[in-house]
Design a protein around this motif. Structure first.
Motif, PDB file in Angstrom:
ATOM      1  N   ARG A 175       0.825  -1.216   0.000  1.00 57.35           N
ATOM      2  CA  ARG A 175       0.000   0.000   0.000  1.00 57.35           C
ATOM      3  C   ARG A 175       0.857   1.263   0.000  1.00 57.35           C
ATOM      4  NH1 ARG A 175      -5.210  -0.055   4.068  1.00 57.35           N
ATOM      5  NH2 ARG A 175      -6.591  -1.336   2.797  1.00 57.35           N
ATOM      6  N   ASP A 176       1.861   1.291   0.843  1.00 55.11           N
ATOM      7  CA  ASP A 176       2.732   2.467   0.893  1.00 55.11           C
ATOM      8  C   ASP A 176       3.362   2.724  -0.470  1.00 55.11           C
ATOM      9  OD1 ASP A 176       2.152   2.783   3.556  1.00 55.11           O
ATOM     10  OD2 ASP A 176       3.929   1.716   4.270  1.00 55.11           O
ATOM     11  N   LEU A 177       3.777   1.656  -1.138  1.00 55.07           N
ATOM     12  CA  LEU A 177       4.430   1.818  -2.434  1.00 55.07           C
ATOM     13  C   LEU A 177       3.454   2.277  -3.508  1.00 55.07           C
ATOM     14  CD1 LEU A 177       6.669  -1.391  -2.380  1.00 55.07           C
ATOM     15  CD2 LEU A 177       7.425   0.968  -2.075  1.00 55.07           C
ATOM     16  N   THR A 178       2.290   1.646  -3.586  1.00 53.73           N
ATOM     17  CA  THR A 178       1.336   2.005  -4.637  1.00 53.73           C
ATOM     18  C   THR A 178       0.763   3.399  -4.417  1.00 53.73           C
ATOM     19  OG1 THR A 178      -0.423   0.855  -3.412  1.00 53.73           O
ATOM     20  CG2 THR A 178       0.727  -0.387  -5.129  1.00 53.73           C
ATOM     21  N   ARG A 179       0.532   3.766  -3.178  1.00 50.55           N
ATOM     22  CA  ARG A 179      -0.002   5.112  -2.911  1.00 50.55           C
ATOM     23  C   ARG A 179       1.032   6.186  -3.223  1.00 50.55           C
ATOM     24  NH1 ARG A 179      -3.534   4.360   2.711  1.00 50.55           N
ATOM     25  NH2 ARG A 179      -5.086   2.932   1.812  1.00 50.55           N
ATOM     26  N   GLN A 180       2.298   5.926  -2.898  1.00 52.39           N
ATOM     27  CA  GLN A 180       3.335   6.891  -3.231  1.00 52.39           C
ATOM     28  C   GLN A 180       3.502   6.996  -4.746  1.00 52.39           C
ATOM     29  OE1 GLN A 180       4.759   8.960  -1.310  1.00 52.39           O
ATOM     30  NE2 GLN A 180       6.219   9.820  -2.762  1.00 52.39           N
ATOM     31  N   ARG A 181       3.422   5.873  -5.429  1.00 54.27           N
ATOM     32  CA  ARG A 181       3.503   5.918  -6.893  1.00 54.27           C
ATOM     33  C   ARG A 181       2.329   6.696  -7.487  1.00 54.27           C
ATOM     34  NH1 ARG A 181       3.254   0.401 -10.190  1.00 54.27           N
ATOM     35  NH2 ARG A 181       1.141   0.474  -9.319  1.00 54.27           N
ATOM     36  N   VAL A 185      -2.820  -1.888  -7.573  1.00 57.37           N
ATOM     37  CA  VAL A 185      -3.524  -1.021  -6.614  1.00 57.37           C
ATOM     38  C   VAL A 185      -4.705  -1.764  -6.003  1.00 57.37           C
ATOM     39  CG1 VAL A 185      -4.808   1.121  -6.345  1.00 57.37           C
ATOM     40  CG2 VAL A 185      -2.783   1.080  -7.799  1.00 57.37           C
ATOM     41  N   LEU A 186      -5.456  -2.505  -6.807  1.00 56.37           N
ATOM     42  CA  LEU A 186      -6.596  -3.264  -6.282  1.00 56.37           C
ATOM     43  C   LEU A 186      -6.138  -4.284  -5.245  1.00 56.37           C
ATOM     44  CD1 LEU A 186      -8.657  -3.922  -9.533  1.00 56.37           C
ATOM     45  CD2 LEU A 186      -9.117  -2.236  -7.774  1.00 56.37           C
ATOM     46  N   ILE A 187      -5.023  -4.942  -5.507  1.00 56.40           N
ATOM     47  CA  ILE A 187      -4.504  -5.922  -4.552  1.00 56.40           C
ATOM     48  C   ILE A 187      -4.068  -5.233  -3.271  1.00 56.40           C
ATOM     49  CG2 ILE A 187      -2.625  -7.556  -4.141  1.00 56.40           C
ATOM     50  CD1 ILE A 187      -2.747  -8.254  -7.104  1.00 56.40           C
ATOM     51  N   ALA A 188      -3.378  -4.093  -3.408  1.00 61.56           N
ATOM     52  CA  ALA A 188      -2.867  -3.395  -2.226  1.00 61.56           C
ATOM     53  C   ALA A 188      -3.992  -2.860  -1.354  1.00 61.56           C
ATOM     54  CB  ALA A 188      -1.949  -2.246  -2.660  1.00 61.56           C
ATOM     55  N   ARG A 190       1.328 -12.912  -7.610  1.00 58.70           N
ATOM     56  CA  ARG A 190       1.282 -12.840  -9.078  1.00 58.70           C
ATOM     57  C   ARG A 190       0.001 -13.455  -9.628  1.00 58.70           C
ATOM     58  NH1 ARG A 190       5.671 -15.020  -9.840  1.00 58.70           N
ATOM     59  NH2 ARG A 190       6.977 -13.169 -10.098  1.00 58.70           N
ATOM     60  N   ARG A 191      -0.486 -14.515  -9.005  1.00 60.19           N
ATOM     61  CA  ARG A 191      -1.717 -15.156  -9.472  1.00 60.19           C
ATOM     62  C   ARG A 191      -2.891 -14.188  -9.379  1.00 60.19           C
ATOM     63  NH1 ARG A 191      -4.495 -18.050 -12.935  1.00 60.19           N
ATOM     64  NH2 ARG A 191      -6.369 -18.974 -12.025  1.00 60.19           N
ATOM     65  N   HIS A 192      -3.000 -13.442  -8.289  1.00 63.75           N
ATOM     66  CA  HIS A 192      -4.078 -12.469  -8.143  1.00 63.75           C
ATOM     67  C   HIS A 192      -3.975 -11.377  -9.199  1.00 63.75           C
ATOM     68  CE1 HIS A 192      -3.636 -14.404  -4.202  1.00 63.75           C
ATOM     69  NE2 HIS A 192      -4.914 -14.131  -3.998  1.00 63.75           N
ATOM     70  N   ARG A 193      -2.752 -10.925  -9.458  1.00 68.82           N
ATOM     71  CA  ARG A 193      -2.573  -9.883 -10.471  1.00 68.82           C
ATOM     72  C   ARG A 193      -2.961 -10.389 -11.853  1.00 68.82           C
ATOM     73  NH1 ARG A 193       3.456  -8.639 -11.702  1.00 68.82           N
ATOM     74  NH2 ARG A 193       3.082 -10.651 -12.717  1.00 68.82           N
ATOM     75  N   ASP A 194      -2.574 -11.624 -12.180  1.00 63.75           N
ATOM     76  CA  ASP A 194      -2.906 -12.179 -13.492  1.00 63.75           C
ATOM     77  C   ASP A 194      -4.413 -12.343 -13.660  1.00 63.75           C
ATOM     78  OD1 ASP A 194      -0.216 -12.260 -13.985  1.00 63.75           O
ATOM     79  OD2 ASP A 194       0.012 -14.407 -13.497  1.00 63.75           O
ATOM     80  N   LEU A 195      -5.113 -12.635 -12.583  1.00 63.37           N
ATOM     81  CA  LEU A 195      -6.567 -12.738 -12.669  1.00 63.37           C
ATOM     82  C   LEU A 195      -7.205 -11.379 -12.924  1.00 63.37           C
ATOM     83  CD1 LEU A 195      -7.385 -15.222  -9.746  1.00 63.37           C
ATOM     84  CD2 LEU A 195      -7.432 -15.701 -12.197  1.00 63.37           C
ATOM     85  N   LEU A 196      -6.752 -10.361 -12.226  1.00 67.83           N
ATOM     86  CA  LEU A 196      -7.383  -9.050 -12.318  1.00 67.83           C
ATOM     87  C   LEU A 196      -7.155  -8.380 -13.664  1.00 67.83           C
ATOM     88  CD1 LEU A 196      -6.674  -7.638  -8.739  1.00 67.83           C
ATOM     89  CD2 LEU A 196      -8.810  -8.549  -9.633  1.00 67.83           C
ATOM     90  N   THR A 241     -20.881   6.352  -0.198  1.00 72.32           N
ATOM     91  CA  THR A 241     -20.050   6.808   0.910  1.00 72.32           C
ATOM     92  C   THR A 241     -18.655   7.168   0.394  1.00 72.32           C
ATOM     93  OG1 THR A 241     -19.396   4.533   1.378  1.00 72.32           O
ATOM     94  CG2 THR A 241     -21.324   5.398   2.549  1.00 72.32           C
ATOM     95  N   HIS A 242     -17.835   7.728   1.280  1.00 71.91           N
ATOM     96  CA  HIS A 242     -16.489   8.120   0.877  1.00 71.91           C
ATOM     97  C   HIS A 242     -15.649   6.891   0.532  1.00 71.91           C
ATOM     98  CE1 HIS A 242     -17.050  12.346   1.771  1.00 71.91           C
ATOM     99  NE2 HIS A 242     -17.568  12.034   2.941  1.00 71.91           N
ATOM    100  N   GLY A 243     -15.729   5.865   1.337  1.00 76.45           N
ATOM    101  CA  GLY A 243     -14.996   4.643   1.046  1.00 76.45           C
ATOM    102  C   GLY A 243     -13.484   4.848   1.053  1.00 76.45           C
ATOM    103  N   ASN A 244     -12.815   3.984   0.341  1.00 81.58           N
ATOM    104  CA  ASN A 244     -11.363   4.026   0.210  1.00 81.58           C
ATOM    105  C   ASN A 244     -11.030   4.890  -1.001  1.00 81.58           C
ATOM    106  OD1 ASN A 244      -8.628   3.381  -0.566  1.00 81.58           O
ATOM    107  ND2 ASN A 244      -8.734   1.595   0.762  1.00 81.58           N
ATOM    108  N   VAL A 245     -10.491   6.070  -0.783  1.00 79.51           N
ATOM    109  CA  VAL A 245     -10.276   7.027  -1.871  1.00 79.51           C
ATOM    110  C   VAL A 245      -9.232   6.511  -2.864  1.00 79.51           C
ATOM    111  CG1 VAL A 245     -11.010   9.017  -0.524  1.00 79.51           C
ATOM    112  CG2 VAL A 245      -8.630   8.293  -0.436  1.00 79.51           C
ATOM    113  N   TRP A 246      -8.237   5.777  -2.378  1.00 81.44           N
ATOM    114  CA  TRP A 246      -7.215   5.251  -3.278  1.00 81.44           C
ATOM    115  C   TRP A 246      -7.795   4.161  -4.167  1.00 81.44           C
ATOM    116  CZ3 TRP A 246      -2.806   7.997  -3.232  1.00 81.44           C
ATOM    117  CH2 TRP A 246      -2.511   8.743  -2.086  1.00 81.44           C
TER     118      TRP A 246
END
Length: 475
Positions: free
Chosen positions: A193-199, A332-335, A313-319, A373-378
């Protein structure tokens, strides 16, 4: 400041178990031992003595608040972590006695952890306040059950808020099970999360830097953005560097175009005719240097994120099989969701947590606006990018769904509906470990309900034209 106060189990005289009894406005304010926490307006499921909460309160819980900690003996020790530095604490089990430790830094946090272990504390509950809860939570989660609760769920009545009363209030609602812990991902997902949000922040900063560059060019009368697709393409970059080096001849500058841009030589010569001065050259060079530095940082983050997502990697390949979801968006979805769908009981729960599901707003039998609702903004930002990409991808079910809704809901609401579809698909794909199955653009036209409605509409149009349709029958 952390304070722990004595608090007796809340019971009714008739039965020795806590109930969800909420006094009426005409009732007198109950004392600590005569009823549930007062006032509490949002978590009691039913009124009256019949609403029994089936929840076993912890024997010992601890409360945390910034700067210093005061601890008093009692069966429940409330928890709240406040707004400044990390807390420290100690306990003397003699009733009524208080010990206080100041200098709330890392060493004191270790003392806090040891002290909680010595006192057999079972539950630590703290309020989510910006990022200040993180050092305490991360240290204590290794040895205790720690709850991070939403400040909205434990909000006090205005005019009665103090740090001390907040600590006492959190202890009361936690003991009776009136609050639930927020989702805090495991360490691997937190790092991701820290990495994807900073990116994501770097990508947004790059867009702002491009806008600043465009303003400088507009001030100098350089209109390349009206001719070229991108503000900073290979052709425009060569032209800008030549301008910085001192070249001002539009013919020479336009001849630096490459690829398809060479078919626009006449327009480029006109666009490059301006008053580009040394002042603009300095600003442009600094803007290009800033963009290059951001690009270098983004490349470094991409490499680190790829390494962190290797176990997933399996989760990323599915998405990435979802139309509109790129590798970056899948990361980002995974994080943000944690990739572990057992955290969410249903796909609807994930959609609600993400902030893409309509809210409930009913009163006196009437329904009012149920905005999301506001939810997760990222997460919503990534879903918005995926939905916008899907809106331009023809021949897919999601694109057909977007086109179907845009006529009666508008573009923005239709995009939110597509975001909701993506979240629902994400939950099912990660839960069942299956690829995305596109239903096709003609799914809605082939649906039996839609077929019947279309037949009825066509028959009505034929009747309006005076054509006899008595021999036609709807399916």
């Amino acid at each position: 400041m952390v304070r722990v106060y004595p608090f007796e189990d809340v019971c009714l005289p008739e039965r020795r178990e806590w109930t969800g009894y909420r006094p009426r406005a005409s009732d007198s304010r109950p004392s600590t031992g005569d009823g549930p926490p007062w006032p509490y307006r949002s978590r009691v499921l039913e009124h009256g003595r019949r609403a029994v909460q089936q929840w076993t309160p912890p024997t010992f819980a601890c409360g945390v608040h910034a700067r210093h900690l005061d601890v008093r003996h009692g069966p429940v020790r409330p928890s709240r972590y406040g707004h400044t530095t990390s807390p420290a604490c100690s306990l003397n089990r003699t009733p009524g006695s208080v010990e206080t430790l100041h200098r709330s830094r890392g060493g004191s946090l270790l003392l806090l952890s040891d002290w909680l272990a010595e006192q057999d504390v079972q539950l630590v509950v703290m309020e989510a306040t910006a990022d200040y809860w993180k050092p305490v939570f991360y240290l204590l989660e290794e040895r205790f059950e720690v709850w991070l609760v939403d400040a909205r769920d434990i909000k006090r009545v205005p005019g009665r808020k103090t740090d001390v009363s907040d600590a006492r209030w959190i202890a009361q609602v936690a003991q009776h099970g009136l609050v639930s812990p927020s989702f805090v991902p495991p360490p691997l997902i937190r790092r991701l999360r820290d990495l994807t949000r900073q990116r994501t922040s770097l990508v947004r900063e790059r867009s702002r830097a491009l806008n600043r560059l465009e303003k400088v060019l507009e001030d100098a009368g350089i209109k390349t953005s009206l001719v070229l697709t991108k503000t900073l393409s290979m052709s425009s970059r060569a032209m800008f560097e030549a301008l910085i080096a001192g070249e001002r001849d539009p013919v020479v500058l336009a001849d630096l175009a490459v690829g398809k841009a060479r078919s626009k030589m006449t327009d480029l010569r006109e666009a490059l005719t301006g008053r580009f001065e040394d002042h603009h050259a300095f600003l442009t060079s600094q803007a290009l240097a800033h963009i290059d530095a951001i690009d270098t940082q983004i490349a470094a983050f991409d490499q680190r994120i790829d390494a962190e997502t290797a176990p997933l990697r399996r989760h990323r390949d599915l998405l990435v099989t979802i139309p509109g979801v790129s590798t970056r968006l899948a990361q980002v979805l995974i994080a943000e969701t944690g990739a572990d769908m057992t955290r969410f009981s249903t796909a609807a729960a994930l959609a609600s947590w993400s902030g893409v599901a309509p809210g409930n707003n009913q009163s006196a039998g009437r329904s009012y606006s149920g905005a999301t609702t506001h939810g997760n903004v990222w997460l919503k930002g990534a879903l918005g990018d995926a939905a916008a990409a899907e809106a331009h991808t023809k021949g897919t079910y999601l694109n057909a769904h977007y086109r179907r809704l845009i006529r009666r809901m508008g573009k923005k609401r239709a995009l939110v509906a597509v975001m909701h579809k993506i979240v629902i698909a994400t939950w099912h794909m990660l839960t069942n470990d299956t690829d995305y199955q596109d239903l096709g653009p003609s799914h809605w036209q082939q649906h039996p309900h839609q077929v019947k409605r279309r037949q009825q509409r066509l028959i009505a149009e034929l009747n309006a034209l005076g054509i006899d349709t008595s021999g036609l029958a709807t399916a």
